[in-house]
Design a protein around this motif. Sequence first.
Motif, PDB file in Angstrom:
ATOM      1  N   ALA B   4      45.310  19.302  52.887  1.00 27.42           N
ATOM      2  CA  ALA B   4      46.277  19.825  51.919  1.00 27.42           C
ATOM      3  C   ALA B   4      45.571  20.622  50.830  1.00 27.42           C
ATOM      4  O   ALA B   4      46.025  21.680  50.424  1.00 27.42           O
ATOM      5  CB  ALA B   4      47.070  18.693  51.299  1.00 27.42           C
ATOM      6  N   THR B   5      44.432  20.100  50.373  1.00 27.06           N
ATOM      7  CA  THR B   5      43.721  20.797  49.298  1.00 27.06           C
ATOM      8  C   THR B   5      43.222  22.140  49.766  1.00 27.06           C
ATOM      9  O   THR B   5      43.286  23.127  49.060  1.00 27.06           O
ATOM     10  CB  THR B   5      42.481  20.010  48.847  1.00 27.06           C
ATOM     11  OG1 THR B   5      42.621  18.698  49.285  1.00 27.06           O
ATOM     12  CG2 THR B   5      42.297  20.120  47.378  1.00 27.06           C
ATOM     13  N   SER B   7      44.280  24.101  52.169  1.00 22.33           N
ATOM     14  CA  SER B   7      45.266  25.142  52.409  1.00 22.33           C
ATOM     15  C   SER B   7      45.973  25.549  51.126  1.00 22.33           C
ATOM     16  O   SER B   7      46.555  26.610  51.053  1.00 22.33           O
ATOM     17  CB  SER B   7      46.294  24.656  53.427  1.00 22.33           C
ATOM     18  OG  SER B   7      46.904  23.496  52.936  1.00 22.33           O
ATOM     19  N   SER B   8      45.878  24.691  50.105  1.00 21.91           N
ATOM     20  CA  SER B   8      46.718  24.939  48.940  1.00 21.91           C
ATOM     21  C   SER B   8      46.231  26.093  48.081  1.00 21.91           C
ATOM     22  O   SER B   8      46.902  27.097  47.930  1.00 21.91           O
ATOM     23  CB  SER B   8      46.751  23.692  48.075  1.00 21.91           C
ATOM     24  OG  SER B   8      45.453  23.436  47.598  1.00 21.91           O
ATOM     25  N   ALA B   9      45.006  25.918  47.573  1.00 23.45           N
ATOM     26  CA  ALA B   9      44.605  26.822  46.509  1.00 23.45           C
ATOM     27  C   ALA B   9      44.065  28.116  47.093  1.00 23.45           C
ATOM     28  O   ALA B   9      42.885  28.379  47.052  1.00 23.45           O
ATOM     29  CB  ALA B   9      43.566  26.150  45.640  1.00 23.45           C
ATOM     30  N   ARG B  10      44.918  28.913  47.663  1.00 27.82           N
ATOM     31  CA  ARG B  10      44.472  30.195  48.159  1.00 27.82           C
ATOM     32  C   ARG B  10      44.327  31.145  46.984  1.00 27.82           C
ATOM     33  O   ARG B  10      45.299  31.488  46.323  1.00 27.82           O
ATOM     34  CB  ARG B  10      45.502  30.763  49.144  1.00 27.82           C
ATOM     35  CG  ARG B  10      45.133  30.507  50.596  1.00 27.82           C
ATOM     36  CD  ARG B  10      46.294  30.821  51.501  1.00 27.82           C
ATOM     37  NE  ARG B  10      47.368  29.868  51.326  1.00 27.82           N
ATOM     38  CZ  ARG B  10      48.467  30.090  50.640  1.00 27.82           C
ATOM     39  NH1 ARG B  10      48.674  31.238  50.069  1.00 27.82           N
ATOM     40  NH2 ARG B  10      49.377  29.163  50.547  1.00 27.82           N
ATOM     41  N   PRO B  11      43.111  31.578  46.680  1.00 26.31           N
ATOM     42  CA  PRO B  11      42.959  32.509  45.575  1.00 26.31           C
ATOM     43  C   PRO B  11      43.677  33.805  45.921  1.00 26.31           C
ATOM     44  O   PRO B  11      43.659  34.237  47.064  1.00 26.31           O
ATOM     45  CB  PRO B  11      41.447  32.737  45.499  1.00 26.31           C
ATOM     46  CG  PRO B  11      40.814  31.705  46.369  1.00 26.31           C
ATOM     47  CD  PRO B  11      41.849  31.295  47.363  1.00 26.31           C
ATOM     48  N   ALA B  12      44.292  34.387  44.940  1.00 29.36           N
ATOM     49  CA  ALA B  12      45.098  35.565  45.215  1.00 29.36           C
ATOM     50  C   ALA B  12      44.227  36.816  45.262  1.00 29.36           C
ATOM     51  O   ALA B  12      44.417  37.770  44.537  1.00 29.36           O
ATOM     52  CB  ALA B  12      46.190  35.702  44.163  1.00 29.36           C
ATOM     53  N   GLY B  19      43.065  38.181  36.955  1.00 32.40           N
ATOM     54  CA  GLY B  19      43.469  36.860  36.495  1.00 32.40           C
ATOM     55  C   GLY B  19      42.480  36.316  35.485  1.00 32.40           C
ATOM     56  O   GLY B  19      42.873  35.793  34.448  1.00 32.40           O
ATOM     57  N   ARG B  22      42.862  37.949  32.265  1.00 29.13           N
ATOM     58  CA  ARG B  22      44.074  37.554  31.572  1.00 29.13           C
ATOM     59  C   ARG B  22      43.920  36.197  30.900  1.00 29.13           C
ATOM     60  O   ARG B  22      44.356  36.011  29.769  1.00 29.13           O
ATOM     61  CB  ARG B  22      45.245  37.513  32.559  1.00 29.13           C
ATOM     62  CG  ARG B  22      46.430  38.314  32.012  1.00 29.13           C
ATOM     63  CD  ARG B  22      47.432  38.612  33.080  1.00 29.13           C
ATOM     64  NE  ARG B  22      48.347  37.511  33.245  1.00 29.13           N
ATOM     65  CZ  ARG B  22      49.340  37.548  34.113  1.00 29.13           C
ATOM     66  NH1 ARG B  22      49.539  38.597  34.871  1.00 29.13           N
ATOM     67  NH2 ARG B  22      50.152  36.530  34.233  1.00 29.13           N
ATOM     68  N   GLU B 210      26.138  26.454  37.921  1.00 27.07           N
ATOM     69  CA  GLU B 210      27.527  26.539  38.361  1.00 27.07           C
ATOM     70  C   GLU B 210      27.602  27.065  39.787  1.00 27.07           C
ATOM     71  O   GLU B 210      28.387  26.605  40.604  1.00 27.07           O
ATOM     72  CB  GLU B 210      28.281  27.496  37.431  1.00 27.07           C
ATOM     73  CG  GLU B 210      29.526  26.900  36.824  1.00 27.07           C
ATOM     74  CD  GLU B 210      30.158  27.907  35.886  1.00 27.07           C
ATOM     75  OE1 GLU B 210      31.146  28.516  36.305  1.00 27.07           O
ATOM     76  OE2 GLU B 210      29.662  28.085  34.764  1.00 27.07           O
ATOM     77  N   LYS B 212      25.628  26.698  42.143  1.00 27.40           N
ATOM     78  CA  LYS B 212      25.291  25.684  43.142  1.00 27.40           C
ATOM     79  C   LYS B 212      26.543  24.957  43.631  1.00 27.40           C
ATOM     80  O   LYS B 212      26.566  24.388  44.701  1.00 27.40           O
ATOM     81  CB  LYS B 212      24.309  24.669  42.544  1.00 27.40           C
ATOM     82  CG  LYS B 212      22.870  24.957  42.966  1.00 27.40           C
ATOM     83  CD  LYS B 212      22.000  23.716  42.911  1.00 27.40           C
ATOM     84  CE  LYS B 212      21.726  23.262  41.522  1.00 27.40           C
ATOM     85  NZ  LYS B 212      20.566  22.490  41.261  1.00 27.40           N
ATOM     86  N   HIS B 213      27.572  24.976  42.807  1.00 27.28           N
ATOM     87  CA  HIS B 213      28.802  24.251  43.135  1.00 27.28           C
ATOM     88  C   HIS B 213      29.921  25.195  43.491  1.00 27.28           C
ATOM     89  O   HIS B 213      31.047  25.016  43.063  1.00 27.28           O
ATOM     90  CB  HIS B 213      29.232  23.393  41.948  1.00 27.28           C
ATOM     91  CG  HIS B 213      28.351  22.227  41.767  1.00 27.28           C
ATOM     92  ND1 HIS B 213      28.660  20.992  42.260  1.00 27.28           N
ATOM     93  CD2 HIS B 213      27.152  22.124  41.177  1.00 27.28           C
ATOM     94  CE1 HIS B 213      27.683  20.178  41.982  1.00 27.28           C
ATOM     95  NE2 HIS B 213      26.753  20.823  41.319  1.00 27.28           N
ATOM     96  N   ASP B 217      33.583  30.651  37.756  1.00 26.73           N
ATOM     97  CA  ASP B 217      34.871  31.231  37.348  1.00 26.73           C
ATOM     98  C   ASP B 217      34.736  32.699  36.972  1.00 26.73           C
ATOM     99  O   ASP B 217      35.549  33.529  37.322  1.00 26.73           O
ATOM    100  CB  ASP B 217      35.424  30.485  36.124  1.00 26.73           C
ATOM    101  CG  ASP B 217      36.036  29.168  36.543  1.00 26.73           C
ATOM    102  OD1 ASP B 217      36.277  29.008  37.754  1.00 26.73           O
ATOM    103  OD2 ASP B 217      36.270  28.322  35.664  1.00 26.73           O
ATOM    104  N   ALA B 400      51.817  31.531  30.608  1.00 28.97           N
ATOM    105  CA  ALA B 400      52.641  30.376  31.001  1.00 28.97           C
ATOM    106  C   ALA B 400      53.556  30.701  32.176  1.00 28.97           C
ATOM    107  O   ALA B 400      53.994  31.787  32.357  1.00 28.97           O
ATOM    108  CB  ALA B 400      53.469  29.905  29.825  1.00 28.97           C
TER     109      ALA B 400
END
Lengths: 510, 400
Positions: B4-5, B7-12, B19, B22, B210, B212-213, B217, B400
């Motif tokens: 689930a994880t 497949s979920s967070a598909r970066p756009a 992003g 912003r 960062e 390494k992981h 961002d 938001a």
Amino acid sequence: MTSILEMRGITKSFPGVNALENVNLKVEAGEIHALVGENGAGKSTLMKVLSGVYPSGDYEGEILFEGEERHFHSISDSEKCGIVIIHQELALVPLLSIAENIFLGNERASNGVIDWSETYRRTEELLKRVSLKESPRTRVTHLGLGKQQLVEIAKALSKEVKLLILDEPTSSLNETDSQALLKLLVELRSKGISSILISHKLNEISQVADRITVLRDGHTVSTLDCHTQQISEADIVRDMVGRSLKDRFPHGDPKIGEVMFEVRNWTAHHPIHSERKVVDDVSFNVRAGEVVGIAGLMGAGRTELAMSLFGKSYGDRISGEVLLNGQPVDTSSVPRAIANRICYATEDRKTYGLVLDQPIRDNVPLANLNGIANGLVVDNQKEREVAERYRKLMAIKSSGIGQKTVNLSGGNQQKVVLSKWLYAEPEVLILDEPTRGIDVGAKYEIYSIINELAAQGKAIVLISSEMPELLGTCDRIYVMNAGRFVGELPIAEASQEKIMSMILKTGKAA
Amino acid sequence: MTDATQSSARPAGNSAFVGYLRTHMREYGILFALIAIMAFFQVATGGILLRPVNVTNLVLQNSYIIIMAVGMLLVIVAGHIDLSVGSVMGFIGALSAVLMVQFGLPFPVAAIVCLLVGAAIGAIQGYWIAYWKIPSFIVTLAGMLVFKGLMMVLLKGQSIGPFPNEFRLIASGFIPDIAAIEGLHLLSLLLGIAAAVVLVYLSLRSRAKEAKHGTPDEPYAFFAGRNVLIAGAVVALVYLLATSRGLPNVLIIMAVLIAGYSFVAKQTTIGRRIYAVGGNQKAAKLSGINSERLTFLVFANMGMLAALAGLVFAARLNMATPKAGETFELDVIAAVFIGGASMAGGVGTIVGAVIGAFIMGVMNNGMSLMGIGIDWQQMIKGLVLLAAVIFDVYNKNKAA
Ligand SMILES: Nc1ncnc2c1ncn2[C@@H]1O[C@H](COP(=O)(O)OP(=O)(O)OP(=O)(O)O)[C@@H](O)[C@H]1O
Ligand SMILES: [Mg+2]
């Protein structure tokens, strides 16, 4: 039948996540349409698109309401058309009266002067329609959550609603209140008011829904018609998670040891009305490796009991004794309770659980900052590792550990709160409605974690308003009513009927 | 559940870049605002703004505001406000004058006494705020009046001065040089270059960690741009100062404070707790954080920094006057909000507050150089504060 609402090809993305992709939703006039899906599937987002919280232009796709294409720029736009949304978190002003809340922003007034007699008269009518027996002058803060929910609906009715959207309205209600609410929806349907109902309680959905749309990962998976086919809960679950779930509860294999956590004669008074006992002479114990449930109606005093135990975080004039492995322990402040490895995961994630402006990364270690620090200095790498570990373990749907918790879906926020307490490595863990707003698949995972903790010899206290959950996970259940413990049942003897009769025998809930 | 994880967070896709911009608009925005304002005044003053002498002046003029902004940032992040800092600063200035000029106490002793008195003043105010839950606005408003009055009692309506010479040097002296090169202060330049190198090294190191992981961002272009800009700014500033009289002593004090408090705010458990308390006090308390003690400490610290600012200011004027510190609290608070802190607490950075203070300082200085009257200056500063906060709120609504 004509459709009252059609949403076509809705796509909405946030920085780093596509919350909705080409989603279609069609609601017929005069039906109850259920919207289901896992945590973070996009249900709330879709409803925010519909109600104008995300203004036209912020998303792609089109919305047709009553046959016309609409561009809502704000909630008041959609309300003008008769679409009213009741959010996952209620939005009433606690210190105002029922009547004031219902007509807030829509006051019965001439030339700016409020016509109180008209306001109260209209409110009484509305309260009658939702079968709420309260005076219009009662302050909302004195109402339980179930009644507040009815006030929200009365408020919606005051706006001549055509389509009512309810986002998990029953997640914090007990059986009785939930049933009353569902009955009301059915009644409104007979008056021609359609509704969209979002819920993780599938039994409620099969009970009232005419049609069901399932979302998964921001896509429409299917729309099921409850009148043409026989829909079972298992069918819904399969569409939601993409595979079938055999059981609702994992099988634990309890190895129960000695009494580990014991509370004797615990009494707490109300913080303001200090003559009122909210928790009245409660004694109970939990053995190592045991999961003990506390059943009761809303307002029975279960949260108050737990919070007064946890560092006197609630109440006044608290007395009683707490023992850990037979020794009295000091739980008089939260740091001391945590130092003794007694932890409490709150039911109210927004107010008491999360620092919403901060990302997952900062929230997870909050109760155990020393765990990610060398002395006073935070080890960023360790912090990231910890947050990543729990994000995976709990399957927190997010763009990454850097996502602010305010932007997580309700169920995923709940998982962050649980992660925080798991990381605090409790010996005694008090869980207050830990699966509120959590989808079926994730519930199963949380029950598995509870079982695992128990297998490690921890003592677990589970407060829940969902009887099946208590019956499915606990080894023993205490029943609480009006501040007192009114019964104790080993799981082999426990049943929903027995628990209810214990509550009813001891009189009405506070 | 793991699937689930995944497949979920598909970066756009490439919108990650947009992003990021912003969500971090504010941090870059303020930096660009400072650069734009400096560029504007550089042109409008015909190049006077960035003349070495004026840059030295800018640093000296704003040192006490920046020192207090560092403390105020923590106060505001913790969800409070301190209106008394201007008066406390003035009071301590007066106290130092009485101790050194009238009683003849040696400067180090007097300075330590002053700092302790400042911390005690902050602690007393913090006690009422933290343990009695009296709103900080009210407690420190009272403090503002009380210490203003006490200062006048100490000074008996007159100015006291001059101070001993070694005391004056903390505010108006410069670091010594190692080699005599005509027109260039070598040690200053070397120190500045070293500071820039350390800054870049630290941020490279944390980015490598960062990486390494998984992917950091911040897109690489932003990372590189930010570092070049900051290192460049540090070197340019130091070069300008070095061609004049070298690094002022206060600049060293400020740099140490900024680095130290940034570290405390970002990298220590105390800092984390302050942000958590400001973000959601109830949740922080239920996570075992002693919010009362933190609030108390934050105010005690503010008092101490206000005292330090008071000493620097008195040393700079070379006397204690009854007007010292008047309305400074407003400049300090404005700097912190321009720097991106939120009135509601839980949000803001030390560096942001310092940049905010520099924005105010450059505007003050630039407008004075242009001969703009104090009346217009006030109005323009007010509007800039409002614009900065509107920009904040606008961004927040968009995200938001
Ligand atoms: N403002 C936001 N910024 C970034 N991401 C967001 C924002 N709002 C929602 N999301 C993301 O969009 C996705 C869908 O969220 P949504 O709240 O619609 O889920 P949901 O189906 O209502 O879940 P739940 O059952 O847990 O309430 C989630 O992955 C969430 O993290
Ligand atoms: Mg939701």
